[in-house]
Write an enzyme that holds these catalytic residues in place. Structure first.
Site, mmCIF file in Angstrom:
data_model
loop_
_atom_site.group_PDB
_atom_site.id
_atom_site.type_symbol
_atom_site.label_atom_id
_atom_site.label_comp_id
_atom_site.label_asym_id
_atom_site.label_seq_id
_atom_site.Cartn_x
_atom_site.Cartn_y
_atom_site.Cartn_z
ATOM 1 N N ALA A 1 -2.253 -4.024 -4.810
ATOM 2 C CA ALA A 1 -1.555 -5.229 -4.557
ATOM 3 C C ALA A 1 -2.716 -6.363 -4.030
ATOM 4 O O ALA A 1 -2.723 -7.592 -4.316
ATOM 5 C CB ALA A 1 -0.327 -5.073 -3.634
ATOM 6 N N PRO B 1 8.880 -8.688 0.074
ATOM 7 C CA PRO B 1 9.529 -7.949 1.017
ATOM 8 C C PRO B 1 10.406 -6.745 0.372
ATOM 9 O O PRO B 1 10.311 -5.604 0.768
ATOM 10 C CB PRO B 1 10.086 -8.751 2.158
ATOM 11 C CG PRO B 1 9.573 -10.302 1.964
ATOM 12 C CD PRO B 1 9.005 -10.157 0.500
ATOM 13 N N LYS B 2 11.161 -7.329 -0.825
ATOM 14 C CA LYS B 2 12.133 -6.250 -1.140
ATOM 15 C C LYS B 2 11.291 -5.150 -1.942
ATOM 16 O O LYS B 2 12.003 -4.053 -1.554
ATOM 17 C CB LYS B 2 12.934 -7.133 -2.278
ATOM 18 C CG LYS B 2 14.067 -6.329 -2.905
ATOM 19 C CD LYS B 2 14.716 -7.465 -3.748
ATOM 20 C CE LYS B 2 16.005 -6.786 -4.277
ATOM 21 N NZ LYS B 2 16.778 -7.894 -5.166
ATOM 22 N N GLN C 1 9.247 0.532 -1.412
ATOM 23 C CA GLN C 1 8.174 1.550 -1.274
ATOM 24 C C GLN C 1 8.121 2.300 -0.142
ATOM 25 O O GLN C 1 7.903 3.333 -0.133
ATOM 26 C CB GLN C 1 6.858 1.001 -1.512
ATOM 27 C CG GLN C 1 6.613 0.434 -3.068
ATOM 28 C CD GLN C 1 5.040 0.321 -3.424
ATOM 29 O OE1 GLN C 1 4.581 1.481 -3.261
ATOM 30 N NE2 GLN C 1 4.532 -0.753 -3.568
ATOM 31 N N GLU D 1 1.368 4.069 0.414
ATOM 32 C CA GLU D 1 1.064 5.377 0.947
ATOM 33 C C GLU D 1 1.726 5.369 2.482
ATOM 34 O O GLU D 1 1.919 6.623 2.866
ATOM 35 C CB GLU D 1 -0.400 5.719 1.017
ATOM 36 C CG GLU D 1 -1.306 4.951 0.026
ATOM 37 C CD GLU D 1 -1.515 6.215 -1.255
ATOM 38 O OE1 GLU D 1 -1.475 7.313 -0.768
ATOM 39 O OE2 GLU D 1 -1.789 5.770 -2.113
#
Ligand SMILES: Cc1cc2nc3c(=O)[nH]c(=O)nc-3n(C[C@H](O)[C@H](O)[C@H](O)COP(=O)(O)OP(=O)(O)OC[C@H]3O[C@@H](n4cnc5c(N)ncnc54)[C@H](O)[C@@H]3O)c2cc1C
Ligand code: SF4
Lengths: 327, 773
Positions: free
Chosen positions: B526, B667-668, B673, B740
């Site tokens: 990202a 943010p969603k 994640q 992660e």
């Protein structure tokens, strides 16, 4: 998976006839059969599809009890109002079995015929040794990974656990398996492995399960199915108990008690010793806990499954005490 | 599972995302829903092995049934005679391939590569393959391949007496001060061993591919976390130019680290396609997903903490071991969190790897940091009880104000804020400190806390942005979306930069013909790709405005403006004087089909070789401690468990996690994640374990009924709180890593909660009922 011929049965008689052919297997929901065919365990020569037979999926409740057609889906039976009120343990056992997708596919007849989850049984290419699959070859599980294996009803030939939930509730309430003209008590329908673990059910080639019937009793009406496992859903039982209680008029003294265990034995396991020890007694936590220890009388572990011997009586006790709370 | 609420508190630092209030869904920081969602939900999205190709054939693998030894002979006669069989591949007849460069960029030895084994080093190794006209025919014939072995003794796992102490990995050694001496003389000492078992990625979409040759051009449809890296591997195996291989992977049904490399079965399918001159499909079965590539290595750690009576750490001595395969090397860096989480004057961490007969282990969400955190975050909890200090307080007392290992300031570290926000939302102050002091009937209740971290991995990326005649914007990149939201955040980035609605942006990903990208792993994509798209889109916008200002045919030509603005797809002067036209109208008036710009974030003087290396290996990745700062994401998990006192079953009943991933591009999606990571962490803590039959060195629970991952019923409400602020040192737009991070620290938070509930410390994952009964 090898080639097979497919036959759609037009009537129960036709299904019986076809099922009597060597290498023939009935196909209902297919959730066991297709799975085992993929593993290389089931190698039918002919698959006899019975899903198009009519009249085998009915559920009838009357004053004698419940009669459930062999092709009724697990989810339909679990959700049936008469089953929920008259036989809560049966409904709860079904709800806690498998997953929503499987319950929507799977039938009651097929459910009774599901096979063990012993990982060695399910992997013929890596573990050719398995008495249940190849009689006389030996048992790969003994000395191996035994966390899920049985502690009750085992033999030197096989220690595989009977994995199902529904039949545990059925054996507690003296249900019968209808095989056309003949009926067999569920307790007799499931066989101990003994020296012939390849024979799991008292069913002959050419016989078809058409229905099961469960006598309506007060104990069945006040019943529950408690299933304990690491994962909250979609896992076979580490230990489970089907329990039904009938109290005397005082609401405390046990008149009738039914106890059966799942996940710990080679067949759905009726714990009559617990029943006898508590009949006529007032339901008290300590008394119940002591009596529940009788559930695992004669249990033998194979290392990693030792916990089942500790766990099973606690599950039984909790289930019985829960029935007391609702008195 | 229910949806959490997203909290922001007034007066917080600016986050540059929707929590600041002003950001539109279409812009970076907005809460745009996944743009690829409808295609996936309706089944319109086509996954790799769903491609329908003319003349497709089907390959099925035959695997070793022993864990160590040698193939004596392979009898293929029956399989070859079986209906529909086109080819039985064995080590004897397979085309020789070349060894490829590995992911680190190590030049390969000049030896042949054979994906089918004669020397057996683990159970489940590929030995042969059958290709037939139909899948069923291939399955039937594969069962007829007869392999005779000379079996040897296998080393089955870390606890095998034959395994030994293993090989020291010097690169993992981190030491400062006099750790052992300081530990020996510390007033409070605790020292315990923590173990994690083999764990598996278990993606919903199993692995597999379709390979098709046309002359010396190879097309591979295969789910991939790294299309350029995998295309390079295929190219080198077959000795064809990189450009001759096209790897296509628009949709991936979960990877979790397992889909970044081309594996042996891929070589098998591609070789078979070449030998047959027909496309070959090879779908890895679910049981094979446990041996066709590796899951997380089993690990062991010893953590010794020396502290004073106030709980202040004086020394950490850490020793780690992970398993690797007999002929491959996998290092799971076990000292990674240990060395950065707490301030300590004395520290020593060393690690060995032990060779066992298993497939070479691989990456699984937060490799290294995940098991590392289980060690240190359990150990500090034990220290808290030892000295009688609240587990949250002890973490604050030992707070690392700078990177204790690199001795550099943090770029940003909002961990204190995470502890504060998490504790408040969870109600930590109401915790009764004694173990076994909270209960509800038969349920013992426990509250646990643990922190987590993951380094900010950085690399370079490339993107093409086109402004099309109709006014829409197209973005191309070989980066991928395995569910984490690349399609969506790149649409937001391009929409914001060019000034069009996100619905007018088309993102094309997952094709090695597109502009290049490195691996999607280590939470780097990202940050890398929003930067690259930002740059390419800015260049495209500059061209567009340049045309509008200077092209004689432009309606703005007479205005003689210095600049123009584009918003909602329309071009105007900043002050609103003069004309206002749509992008489409402008392009029409100046007679342009489209505008195209390529942007990359590589240093300006990069060579062609540098670029190739950057996109196809990780050799060019920037260290997270490069320059003046140390860059990490951080989190704190607060978890409630209920343990049945009779049954030993553990249920997680509440999770509040506060996380610092810097600025959130969406943010969603970031919350999804984080929650995905937390859910995986719950499974890891309570359920997941590859069970080995130690007589045969074989995983026996190699299916999703017996290898237990968490179900919805296992997951309670999860509340996630973003405490990050934009971090300009970590990425172009200020984000740190997201994917992660969420899992790191979940397992120790649960183990700590279980101790608080029961008084029993479980140091071996998973925490199954027989460990508590
Ligand atoms: C992943 C997984 C998890 C599961 N978890 C659970 C669980 O937790 N608890 C549980 O109880 N069960 C569980 N099951 C088992 C599931 O309940 C059975 O697979 C299902 O009930 C079988 O029904 P079916 O109609 O699909 O049978 P089929 O697969 O069609 O048939 C099964 C067997 O029964 C025979 N058969 C079918 N109908 C008849 C009949 N009328 N007369 C005679 N023989 C017949 C078939 O020939 C076959 O041998 C699980 C299964 C799977 C795959
Ligand atoms: S326990 Fe029974 S089913 Fe399992 S391997 Fe032994 S004989 Fe076969």
């Amino acid at each position: 998976m090898r080639d097979f011929s497919y036959l759609r049965a037009g009537s129960v008689d036709a299904a019986r006839e076809a099922a009597a052919l060597p290498g023939a297997m009935l196909l209902a929901g297919g959730t066991t059969l297709v799975d085992l065919a993929k593993c290389g365990v089931a190698e039918p020569e002919t698959v006899v599809d019975i899903t198009h037979l009519t009249g085998l999926d009915t559920i009838v409740i009357d004053d004698r009890g419940a009669t459930i057609g062999a092709l009724a889906r697990m989810s339909t039976v679990a959700d049936h109002a008469g089953i929920k009120s008259g036989f809560p343990a049966v409904s709860e056992a079904l709800w806690q079995a498998a997953s929503a997708q499987l319950r929507n596919m799977a039938t009651i007849g097929g459910n009774l015929m599901q096979r063990t989850r012993c990982p060695y049984f399910r992997d013929p290419s890596n573990f050719p040794v398995c008495n249940k699959r190849s009689p006389g070859s030996g048992c790969s599980a003994i000395g191996g990974v035994t966390r899920s294996h049985a502690v009750l009803g085992t033999s030197e030939a096989c220690i595989a656990t009977y994995p199902g939930d529904l039949a545990v509730a059925l054996v507690a309430f003296d249900a019968k398996v209808h095989l056309g003209d003949r009926q067999a008590a569920v307790d007799d329908f499931f066989l101990l492995p003994g020296a012939t673990p390849e024979r799991e059910h008292a069913i002959q080639p050419g016989e078809v399960i058409t229905a099961i019937s469960i006598p309506g009793t007060p104990a069945a009406r006040r019943s529950t199915y408690l299933k304990v496992r690491d994962r909250q859903s979609y896992e076979f039982a580490a230990a489970s108990a089907a329990v039904g209680v009938e109290f005397e008029a005082d609401g405390r003294t046990i008149r009738d008690l039914r106890v059966a265990l799942g996940g710990v034995a080679t067949k759905p396991w009726r714990a009559r010793a617990v029943e006898e020890a508590l009949k006529g007694k007032v339901l008290e936590p300590e008394v119940v806990r002591q009596a529940s220890l009788l559930a695992v009388e004669g249990a033998v572990d194979h290392g990693a499954n030792h916990y089942k011997i500790q766990l099973a009586p606690r599950v039984v006790a909790r289930a019985i005490l829960k029935m007391g709370e609702t008195a | 599972m229910t949806v959490h609420e997203f909290r922001t508190r007034p007066g917080d630092a600016k986050r540059g995302d929707a929590s600041d209030g002003a950001v539109l869904a279409d812009q970076v920081g907005g809460r745009l829903s996944r743009v690829d969602g409808p295609a996936k939900i309706t089944g319109a999205a086509k996954y790799a092995v769903e491609q329908r190709l003319e003349g497709l054939t089907h390959a099925v693998l035959v695997e070793s049934t022993i864990a160590a030894g040698r193939v004596r002979s392979i009898d293929t006669a029956a399989a070859e005679a079986s209906a529909g069989v086109l080819l039985v591949l064995t080590p004897d007849n397979i085309l020789p391939l070349r060894t490829a460069t590995d992911w680190l960029g190590t030049p390969p030895p000049d030896v042949a590569y054979c994906p089918l084994a004669r020397d057996i080093t683990f159970s489940g190794q590929h030995v042969a393959a059958v290709v037939a006209e139909s899948f069923e025919q291939a399955v039937a014939a594969a069962a007829l391949v007869k392999i005779a072995y000379d079996e040897a003794l296998a080393i089955v796992d870390l606890s095998d007496p034959k395994a030994g102490d293993g090989i020291p990995v010097d690169a993992m050694t981190k030491e400062w001060g006099e750790a052992e001496t300081a530990f020996a003389s510390a007033p409070v000492r605790i020292c315990n061993a923590y173990n994690t078992p083999r764990e598996y990625q278990a993606p919903m979409e199993p692995h597999g591919l379709i390979a098709k040759w046309q002359g010396d051009q190879l097309t591979v449809w295969e789910p991939s976390q790294w299309v350029d890296g995998m295309a390079r591997t295929y190219a080198e195996w077959f000795g064809v130019p990189f450009e001759n291989v096209r790897l296509v992977s628009p949709y991936i049904g979960g990877g979790f680290g397992s889909k970044a490399f081309a594996y042996g079965y891929g070589a098998v399918a591609a070789v078979a396609a070449k030998m047959l001159g027909r496309p070959v499909k090879l779908a890895v079965t679910r049981p094979q997903t446990f041996t066709a590539y590796g899951g997380r290595a089993a690990t062991r750690q010893t953590v010794a903490l020396g502290a004073d009576r106030d709980g202040k750490i004086q020394s950490i001595v850490h020793r780690g071991v992970n398993e690797t395969s007999v002929d491959g090397m996998w290092v799971e860096p076990l000292g990674s969190v240990t060395s950065v989480m707490y301030a300590t004057p004395n520290f020593s961490s060393r690690q060995n790897v032990v060779r066992v007969n298993t497939v070479v282990p691989g990456a699984l969400r937060a490799p290294g940091e995940n098991p590392s955190a289980f060690g240190i975050e359990s150990a500090i909890d034990e220290l808290a009880y030892e000295v009688g200090i609240d587990p949250l307080e002890i973490r604050l007392r030992n707070y690392a104000e700078q990177d204790p290992h690199a001795k550099k300031p943090w770029s940003t570290r909002q961990l204190r804020e995470a502890f504060a926000a998490g504790a408040e939302a969870f109600g930590w102050s109401k915790r009764s400190p004694e173990p076994r002091s909270m209960r509800d009937g038969n349920q013992l209740i426990g509250w646990g806390v643990a922190a987590g971290t993951y380094p900010v991995r950085r690399a370079y990326g490339e993107a093409v942005v086109r402004i099309l005649a109709g006014g829409s914007v197209e973005v191309e990149s070989s980066s991928i979306d395995m569910g984490q939201g690349t399609y969506t955040i790149l649409a937001q980035t391009a929409a914001e930069v060019v000034g069009v609605p996100a619905e007018n942006v088309v993102i094309k990903l997952g094709d090695s013909r597109y502009a290049r990208a490195g691996v999607t792993g280590g939470s780097r994509l990202a940050g890398v790709m929003t930067g690259a798209v930002h740059k390419a889109a800015s260049a495209a916008l500059d061209q567009l405005i340049g045309l509008a200002i200077s092209d004689p045919a432009s309606p703005f030509h007479a205005l003689q403006a210095n600049t123009l603005v584009v918003a909602d797809g329309r071009i105007a002067s900043p002050r609103g004087n003069g004309p206002e036209v749509s992008i489409a109208e402008l392009l029409r008036s100046v007679g342009r089909e489209h505008i195209e710009a390529k942007g990359d974030t590589m240093p300006a003087n990069s060579t062609v070789e540098d670029r190739y290396k950057n996109y196809t290996t990780i050799a060019m990745a920037l260290p997270h401690t490069e320059g003046d700062y140390s860059r990490y994401s951080w989190c704190a998990h607060f978890i409630e468990v209920r343990v049945d006192e009779d049954f030993g079953t553990v249920r997680v009943s509440r999770v509040v996690s506060a996380l610092d991933s810097g600025r959130l591009y969406n943010p969603k999606l970031a919350e999804s994640q984080w929650k995905g990571g937390i859910i995986m962490g719950i499974g890891q803590a309570l359920l997941e374990e590859g069970i080995v039959d130690r007589r045969y060195g074989r995983i026996v629970n190699n299916n999703l009924a017996d290898y237990l991952i968490a179900t919805n019923a296992d997951i309670p409400d999860i509340e996630v709180i973003s405490v990050g602020i934009p971090d300009p040192h970590s990425s172009v737009l200020g984000g740190k890593g997201v994917g992660e991070l969420g899992i790191v620290g979940v397992a120790p938070a649960i183990a700590n909660a279980v101790f608080h509930a029961t008084g029993k410390r479980v140091r071996d994952l998973p925490i199954t009922l027989e460990k508590l009964i």
